[in-house]
Design a protein around this motif. Sequence first.
Motif, PDB file in Angstrom:
ATOM      1  N   LYS A 150      -4.999 -22.704  15.945  1.00 37.01           N
ATOM      2  CA  LYS A 150      -6.073 -23.567  15.456  1.00 37.01           C
ATOM      3  C   LYS A 150      -5.856 -24.100  14.040  1.00 37.01           C
ATOM      4  O   LYS A 150      -6.676 -24.868  13.543  1.00 37.01           O
ATOM      5  CB  LYS A 150      -7.410 -22.790  15.488  1.00 37.01           C
ATOM      6  CG  LYS A 150      -7.831 -22.332  16.874  1.00 37.01           C
ATOM      7  CD  LYS A 150      -8.099 -23.506  17.792  1.00 37.01           C
ATOM      8  CE  LYS A 150      -8.554 -23.062  19.169  1.00 37.01           C
ATOM      9  NZ  LYS A 150      -8.761 -24.213  20.074  1.00 37.01           N
ATOM     10  N   GLY A 214     -19.812 -24.221  22.259  1.00 45.02           N
ATOM     11  CA  GLY A 214     -19.082 -24.856  21.171  1.00 45.02           C
ATOM     12  C   GLY A 214     -18.139 -23.954  20.409  1.00 45.02           C
ATOM     13  O   GLY A 214     -17.627 -24.342  19.347  1.00 45.02           O
ATOM     14  N   ASP A 216     -14.769 -22.058  19.212  1.00 49.21           N
ATOM     15  CA  ASP A 216     -13.328 -22.315  19.182  1.00 49.21           C
ATOM     16  C   ASP A 216     -12.522 -21.109  19.642  1.00 49.21           C
ATOM     17  O   ASP A 216     -11.420 -21.251  20.168  1.00 49.21           O
ATOM     18  CB  ASP A 216     -12.881 -22.666  17.756  1.00 49.21           C
ATOM     19  CG  ASP A 216     -13.526 -23.925  17.239  1.00 49.21           C
ATOM     20  OD1 ASP A 216     -13.140 -25.008  17.699  1.00 49.21           O
ATOM     21  OD2 ASP A 216     -14.414 -23.819  16.370  1.00 49.21           O
ATOM     22  N   TYR A 252     -18.693 -22.732  28.665  1.00 43.58           N
ATOM     23  CA  TYR A 252     -19.640 -23.140  27.627  1.00 43.58           C
ATOM     24  C   TYR A 252     -18.960 -23.281  26.265  1.00 43.58           C
ATOM     25  O   TYR A 252     -19.481 -23.949  25.377  1.00 43.58           O
ATOM     26  CB  TYR A 252     -20.794 -22.136  27.538  1.00 43.58           C
ATOM     27  CG  TYR A 252     -21.766 -22.259  28.690  1.00 43.58           C
ATOM     28  CD1 TYR A 252     -22.962 -22.943  28.542  1.00 43.58           C
ATOM     29  CD2 TYR A 252     -21.481 -21.696  29.925  1.00 43.58           C
ATOM     30  CE1 TYR A 252     -23.854 -23.075  29.601  1.00 43.58           C
ATOM     31  CE2 TYR A 252     -22.354 -21.822  30.996  1.00 43.58           C
ATOM     32  CZ  TYR A 252     -23.549 -22.502  30.827  1.00 43.58           C
ATOM     33  OH  TYR A 252     -24.418 -22.641  31.880  1.00 43.58           O
ATOM     34  N   ALA A 253     -17.819 -22.639  26.074  1.00 46.60           N
ATOM     35  CA  ALA A 253     -17.056 -22.795  24.839  1.00 46.60           C
ATOM     36  C   ALA A 253     -16.321 -24.126  24.863  1.00 46.60           C
ATOM     37  O   ALA A 253     -16.360 -24.858  25.864  1.00 46.60           O
ATOM     38  CB  ALA A 253     -16.065 -21.637  24.688  1.00 46.60           C
ATOM     39  N   LYS A 254     -15.643 -24.458  23.767  1.00 39.07           N
ATOM     40  CA  LYS A 254     -14.871 -25.697  23.732  1.00 39.07           C
ATOM     41  C   LYS A 254     -13.761 -25.662  24.785  1.00 39.07           C
ATOM     42  O   LYS A 254     -13.247 -24.578  25.119  1.00 39.07           O
ATOM     43  CB  LYS A 254     -14.277 -25.904  22.342  1.00 39.07           C
ATOM     44  CG  LYS A 254     -15.324 -26.272  21.287  1.00 39.07           C
ATOM     45  CD  LYS A 254     -14.669 -26.553  19.947  1.00 39.07           C
ATOM     46  CE  LYS A 254     -15.716 -26.936  18.912  1.00 39.07           C
ATOM     47  NZ  LYS A 254     -15.121 -27.155  17.568  1.00 39.07           N
ATOM     48  N   PRO A 255     -13.369 -26.826  25.302  1.00 40.06           N
ATOM     49  CA  PRO A 255     -12.334 -26.863  26.364  1.00 40.06           C
ATOM     50  C   PRO A 255     -11.015 -26.234  25.937  1.00 40.06           C
ATOM     51  O   PRO A 255     -10.268 -25.744  26.789  1.00 40.06           O
ATOM     52  CB  PRO A 255     -12.175 -28.355  26.647  1.00 40.06           C
ATOM     53  CG  PRO A 255     -13.461 -28.980  26.209  1.00 40.06           C
ATOM     54  CD  PRO A 255     -13.930 -28.164  25.039  1.00 40.06           C
ATOM     55  N   ASP A 256     -10.733 -26.252  24.625  1.00 41.78           N
ATOM     56  CA  ASP A 256      -9.472 -25.675  24.146  1.00 41.78           C
ATOM     57  C   ASP A 256      -9.675 -24.325  23.462  1.00 41.78           C
ATOM     58  O   ASP A 256      -8.807 -23.851  22.724  1.00 41.78           O
ATOM     59  CB  ASP A 256      -8.768 -26.635  23.182  1.00 41.78           C
ATOM     60  CG  ASP A 256      -9.592 -26.911  21.921  1.00 41.78           C
ATOM     61  OD1 ASP A 256     -10.804 -26.588  21.911  1.00 41.78           O
ATOM     62  OD2 ASP A 256      -9.024 -27.458  20.947  1.00 41.78           O
ATOM     63  N   ALA A 257     -10.811 -23.688  23.721  1.00 44.73           N
ATOM     64  CA  ALA A 257     -11.076 -22.383  23.109  1.00 44.73           C
ATOM     65  C   ALA A 257     -10.065 -21.350  23.605  1.00 44.73           C
ATOM     66  O   ALA A 257      -9.689 -21.345  24.776  1.00 44.73           O
ATOM     67  CB  ALA A 257     -12.495 -21.918  23.438  1.00 44.73           C
TER      68      ALA A 257
END
Length: 310
Positions: A150, A214, A216, A252-257
């Motif tokens: 990240k 949301g 990461d 529910y998290a970001k697509p790239d989490a």
Amino acid sequence: MLPEGHLLAIEGLEPPHIQALLDLAESYALLNRQGKTQRDLLKGRTLINLFFEDSTRTRTSFELAGKRLGADVINMSVAQSSVNKGETLLDTASTLNAMNTDLLVVRHAQSGAPALLAQKVSAAVINAGDGTHEHPTQALLDALTIRRHKGDLHGLVVAICGDITYSRVARSNIHLLSAMGAEVRLIAPPTLLPTDVDRLGVTVFHDMRKGLAGADVVMMLRLQKERMAGGLIPSAREFFRFYGLDHEKLSYAKPDAIVMHPGPMNRGIEIDSAVADDPTRSVIGEQVEMGVAMRMAVLDVLARNLRRNA
């Protein structure tokens, strides 16, 4: 980088110290992947792994780190040692001093035990986990893993989920991530949250889907049944239903989490195997790899302190 000459906790470390350790560990990660080592860096130094609690993963990681830097590594089996026969911690400290130990890695069931040893031994002491207090090298290797995926830790949303109360990993990560400017969320049932949670500077969620929205980074924690009194969770099945990570909750998290876990994992309790083994989301294997690199960095820095103080 470690002004006190020991690594006993993340709490109290300044961001520049943390950043310098991450940078040094990154260089060791690259060297390890290239098959290169610096076997003369700790040549002539003695590293003792003193583990009062079992931990194959952490002990082996420190052993590899020490050997790759050229140290003489000794693993003390407490179950077969004088400690198990009634020797006190301070008697153990005297014995270690007589052995002229340079670096001492300590894991203990009592919070504060490594700090006590650090006051009594001439060796540089590394806390490999003490009670429910801290596990500093785990938080550092987690931060290194996150940074590799990240970039800067500042501004990231990191959700730490599961058994917060009994997790020294959670405490160390909270201190480190907060110091580096990340937003930390804790997701757990009320029975698995520490009484001082209001003072930790985090946001608490009891609903996992809301807490993951949301995010990461999703950091799952082992359910530490061996430390629990009865009745904290209704059943393992119910715990997984509400707080176990599966792909549906992860959506529910970001697509790239990315998904993390310090290990060992209780598959089907805190994490579904399909998520744990997902090559696009899980970085659990990389955490183990970064653990060796980070521990090499810590040993390197502490050995430099020893040379300066010699």
